[in-house]
Every structure is written in C-alpha cells, then in structure tokens.
Design an enzyme around this catalytic site. Structure first.
Site, PDB file in Angstrom:
ATOM      1  N   ASP A 225       9.251  22.699 -13.087  1.00  0.00           N
ATOM      2  CA  ASP A 225       9.308  23.211 -14.462  1.00  0.00           C
ATOM      3  C   ASP A 225       8.731  22.142 -15.377  1.00  0.00           C
ATOM      4  O   ASP A 225       9.305  21.065 -15.522  1.00  0.00           O
ATOM      5  CB  ASP A 225      10.752  23.537 -14.840  1.00  0.00           C
ATOM      6  CG  ASP A 225      10.862  24.299 -16.162  1.00  0.00           C
ATOM      7  OD1 ASP A 225       9.908  24.245 -16.964  1.00  0.00           O
ATOM      8  OD2 ASP A 225      11.906  24.934 -16.391  1.00  0.00           O
TER       9      ASP A 225
ATOM     10  N   ARG B 217       7.932  22.629 -18.704  1.00  0.00           N
ATOM     11  CA  ARG B 217       8.029  22.998 -20.116  1.00  0.00           C
ATOM     12  C   ARG B 217       8.618  21.869 -20.949  1.00  0.00           C
ATOM     13  O   ARG B 217       9.448  21.099 -20.478  1.00  0.00           O
ATOM     14  CB  ARG B 217       8.882  24.258 -20.259  1.00  0.00           C
ATOM     15  CG  ARG B 217       8.179  25.495 -19.755  1.00  0.00           C
ATOM     16  CD  ARG B 217       9.088  26.702 -19.771  1.00  0.00           C
ATOM     17  NE  ARG B 217      10.141  26.612 -18.767  1.00  0.00           N
ATOM     18  CZ  ARG B 217      11.023  27.569 -18.528  1.00  0.00           C
ATOM     19  NH1 ARG B 217      10.976  28.687 -19.234  1.00  0.00           N
ATOM     20  NH2 ARG B 217      11.946  27.422 -17.591  1.00  0.00           N
TER      21      ARG B 217
END
Length: 205
Positions: free
Chosen positions: A126, A128
C-alpha cells in the site's frame, strides 16, 4: 505537501446535491476532489470517507474489489445524514497507478493475491499517502471525523496528522464471488476489519 483549493461547484447526484471542491496537489499535478454536504461550523464530528480512486470499481463496475460499492454506500450515508465529506483521492491501485494496477490484475489472474501482485511489481502493498487530506479538511473547517472505513491504517494516519477520529464507522458492502480472496487478503495482510462474515475466507487466505 502543498494542496491548494481551485474551485467549487454544485454536483447533483441521485443521493443529494453535494458541493464539489477541487484541489490541486502541486508537487505531482494530481487533482483531488472533496464532496461536502451541510454545515460544519458547529464543530461536531463529521461523517466522512477517505476514498482512493478506483477506475475499475468506481466507474467500470468491476467486481474484483468492493470500491464502487463502498463509494456509493458512503455517498448514500452522507446524504441520509444531511452532513458529511467524501475525500476522493487520485491514488489509483493503492498508489501504483492504473497501468500498474492492470499489470497487478494480470498477476492475480495467474494466482497471486492483491498484496503479492504489488510486491512482485516492485511496490509496497500500500503506497498511499494520506498527508494530502489535512489541508483539504482544514480548508473545509473539519477537525473531527466519524470515519467510514474498515482500514485501521487510515484511522492511524489521520490521527497522527491531528485530525480527531471520533468514531470508526464500518463499511461492509459489495461482497461477491469474484472478490472473496481480495477481501480476505485485505483482512489477513493489510489488517482491514472486515467483520465476521469474512472470517472463514480470512482463515483460508
């Protein structure tokens, strides 16, 4: 990470007429949107969702994920409440971009799960960055959220940047035969709180 307000307009939807607030992330050129509804001046916690762009799920009705269903459910919930914010972040594929997301899907077609596929492409599970949320929420005067999410990492990220998460509101929707492994992997490898309905799949992931 400078994010500047650009413009705002009305956005009529089947659920409510939102205000669509446009923001520009100057360092990357990415354009982000916050849909807002109601008045936030009383300082009470605001029902909200931080939603990362998913072209396949949000616009193309893909059943490989639960993103489109979560987006619709969040907009419906805010409309029912008459007050809330939805941050739509241009961070496709948990930050790897659309073309790499398609490459990851290809690996998943060959048996990899969603985390393994990203890692085989050389990315973190991930990627982000939620720091861009702070200036957008500050611009709208939102200091406290009732956050619609199953992802404890979002709660942690927002809390660490000074946003009060007064409540985590579960958002369990969009389960189908095509995304059982995807949802189970999010629970087992990314710590998502998917609820008891996925426990059997989590155990097998």
């Amino acid at each position: 990470m400078p994010v500047v307000f650009v413009a705002a307009s009305k956005l009529p939807t089947p659920f409510a007429t939102f205000t669509m607030n446009g923001f520009l992330e100057e360092a990357t050129g990415r354009e982000h949107v916050v849909l807002s509804l109601g008045d936030f001046t009383d300082g009470a916690p605001v029902l909200g969702r931080v939603h990362s762009e998913c072209l396949t799920g949000d616009a193309l009705f893909s059943q490989r994920c639960d993103c489109g269903s979560q987006l619709e459910a969040a907009m419906r919930a805010i409309a029912r409440e008459g007050r809330g914010v939805l941050l739509y972040l241009r961070q496709e594929g948990r930050g790897i971009g659309l073309m790499n997301k398609i490459r990851a899907y290809e690996l998943q077609d060959g048996g990899a799960d969603t985390v393994e596929a990203n890692e085989r492409l050389g990315f973190a599970a991930d990627q982000r960055d939620y720091a861009i949320c702070l200036p957008m929420l500050e611009y709208l005067g939102v200091k406290s959220l009732r956050l619609m999410t199953n992802n404890p990492r979002k709660v942690k990220a927002l809390t660490e940047m000074g946003i009060t998460v007064a409540e985590r509101v579960p958002l369990h929707t969009g389960q189908n035969p095509h995304n059982k492994l995807y949802l189970a992997t999010k629970a087992s490898k990314l710590d998502h709180m998917m609820g008891n309905e996925h426990q059997g799949e989590v155990d097998r992931a």
